[in-house]
Write a protein that holds these residues in place. Sequence first.
Motif, PDB file in Angstrom:
ATOM      1  N   HIS A  36     -43.267  24.494  26.518  1.00  0.00           N
ATOM      2  CA  HIS A  36     -43.001  24.315  25.112  1.00  0.00           C
ATOM      3  C   HIS A  36     -41.511  23.367  24.943  1.00  0.00           C
ATOM      4  O   HIS A  36     -41.319  23.011  23.888  1.00  0.00           O
ATOM      5  CB  HIS A  36     -42.932  25.357  24.227  1.00  0.00           C
ATOM      6  N   ASP A  37     -40.882  23.075  25.998  1.00  0.00           N
ATOM      7  CA  ASP A  37     -39.672  22.421  25.960  1.00  0.00           C
ATOM      8  C   ASP A  37     -40.081  20.790  25.743  1.00  0.00           C
ATOM      9  O   ASP A  37     -39.029  20.147  25.280  1.00  0.00           O
ATOM     10  CB  ASP A  37     -38.904  22.822  27.311  1.00  0.00           C
ATOM     11  N   ASN A  38     -41.043  20.690  26.394  1.00  0.00           N
ATOM     12  CA  ASN A  38     -41.046  18.903  26.225  1.00  0.00           C
ATOM     13  C   ASN A  38     -41.826  18.711  24.797  1.00  0.00           C
ATOM     14  O   ASN A  38     -42.720  19.495  24.485  1.00  0.00           O
ATOM     15  CB  ASN A  38     -42.403  18.581  27.111  1.00  0.00           C
ATOM     16  N   PRO A  39     -41.222  17.764  24.082  1.00  0.00           N
ATOM     17  CA  PRO A  39     -41.307  17.563  22.829  1.00  0.00           C
ATOM     18  C   PRO A  39     -42.826  17.101  22.667  1.00  0.00           C
ATOM     19  O   PRO A  39     -43.550  17.521  21.586  1.00  0.00           O
ATOM     20  CB  PRO A  39     -40.418  16.345  22.437  1.00  0.00           C
ATOM     21  N   LEU A  41     -45.608  18.400  24.203  1.00  0.00           N
ATOM     22  CA  LEU A  41     -46.236  19.645  24.252  1.00  0.00           C
ATOM     23  C   LEU A  41     -45.929  20.707  23.140  1.00  0.00           C
ATOM     24  O   LEU A  41     -46.595  21.267  22.823  1.00  0.00           O
ATOM     25  CB  LEU A  41     -45.916  20.454  25.543  1.00  0.00           C
ATOM     26  N   ALA A  42     -45.025  20.138  22.463  1.00  0.00           N
ATOM     27  CA  ALA A  42     -44.605  21.146  21.052  1.00  0.00           C
ATOM     28  C   ALA A  42     -45.676  20.833  20.187  1.00  0.00           C
ATOM     29  O   ALA A  42     -45.891  21.660  19.194  1.00  0.00           O
ATOM     30  CB  ALA A  42     -43.157  20.856  20.757  1.00  0.00           C
ATOM     31  N   LYS A  43     -46.316  19.721  20.211  1.00  0.00           N
ATOM     32  CA  LYS A  43     -47.212  19.411  19.054  1.00  0.00           C
ATOM     33  C   LYS A  43     -48.520  20.161  19.380  1.00  0.00           C
ATOM     34  O   LYS A  43     -49.144  19.989  20.536  1.00  0.00           O
ATOM     35  CB  LYS A  43     -47.545  17.945  19.062  1.00  0.00           C
ATOM     36  N   ARG A  47     -51.625  20.324  22.874  1.00  0.00           N
ATOM     37  CA  ARG A  47     -51.951  21.738  23.584  1.00  0.00           C
ATOM     38  C   ARG A  47     -53.721  21.876  23.265  1.00  0.00           C
ATOM     39  O   ARG A  47     -54.169  22.244  24.073  1.00  0.00           O
ATOM     40  CB  ARG A  47     -51.054  22.695  22.972  1.00  0.00           C
ATOM     41  N   THR A 162     -39.005  26.095  31.873  1.00  0.00           N
ATOM     42  CA  THR A 162     -40.515  25.947  31.343  1.00  0.00           C
ATOM     43  C   THR A 162     -40.846  24.567  31.768  1.00  0.00           C
ATOM     44  O   THR A 162     -40.690  23.463  31.262  1.00  0.00           O
ATOM     45  CB  THR A 162     -40.505  25.950  29.762  1.00  0.00           C
ATOM     46  N   ASP A 164     -43.827  21.586  32.257  1.00  0.00           N
ATOM     47  CA  ASP A 164     -44.775  21.057  31.511  1.00  0.00           C
ATOM     48  C   ASP A 164     -46.105  21.699  31.721  1.00  0.00           C
ATOM     49  O   ASP A 164     -46.597  22.544  30.697  1.00  0.00           O
ATOM     50  CB  ASP A 164     -45.133  19.501  31.513  1.00  0.00           C
TER      51      ASP A 164
END
Length: 172
Positions: A36-39, A41-43, A47, A162, A164
């Motif tokens: 979740h640290d990669n912006p 993957l925050a979307k 995911r 964390t 990817d």
Amino acid sequence: HGYDLVAPADVPKLQSAGFNVPTREAFNVLYLGIGHDNPILAKPEVRQAIAHAVNRESLVKSKLPPGAEVATQFMPPNMDGWSPDVKKYEYDPEKAKQLLKSAGAEGATLKFYYPTEVSRPYMPDPKAIFESIKADLEAVGLKIETVAQVWADYLDTVDQATPDLWLPGWAG
């Protein structure tokens, strides 16, 4: 003589040599860790795209021991806490592509970690499992940067940062 918890690749050899190799219900789970640290993957759409991109049925049938099933959650069905109501993400590469496009993540690069020089009950051949998932992700337009690490380094990486993508699991 009987053997239990042997490496899946050794089962046919032991059986052909006359040994009894009992089987039992699976008591372990492999899953794809998504950081979740990669912006990117925050979307949530990214995911979800990853979840729709991986052909879990093919992976289980081709890379895991006989009797393995597609997991829907962190617990196997024979454990307290397992639920039939967990949302499922069917294999749908076209939907994955649409989700990546709507998130502006087409062609995104993700670092995918896997361990070397190890076999786990939930991950008998890490490289083959990694390669299968990598191919599925690349087929929907993601770029995958491979990070292969010996087991101790891999554990340090996934415990301290964390990543990817990575291959966690547990064995009971």
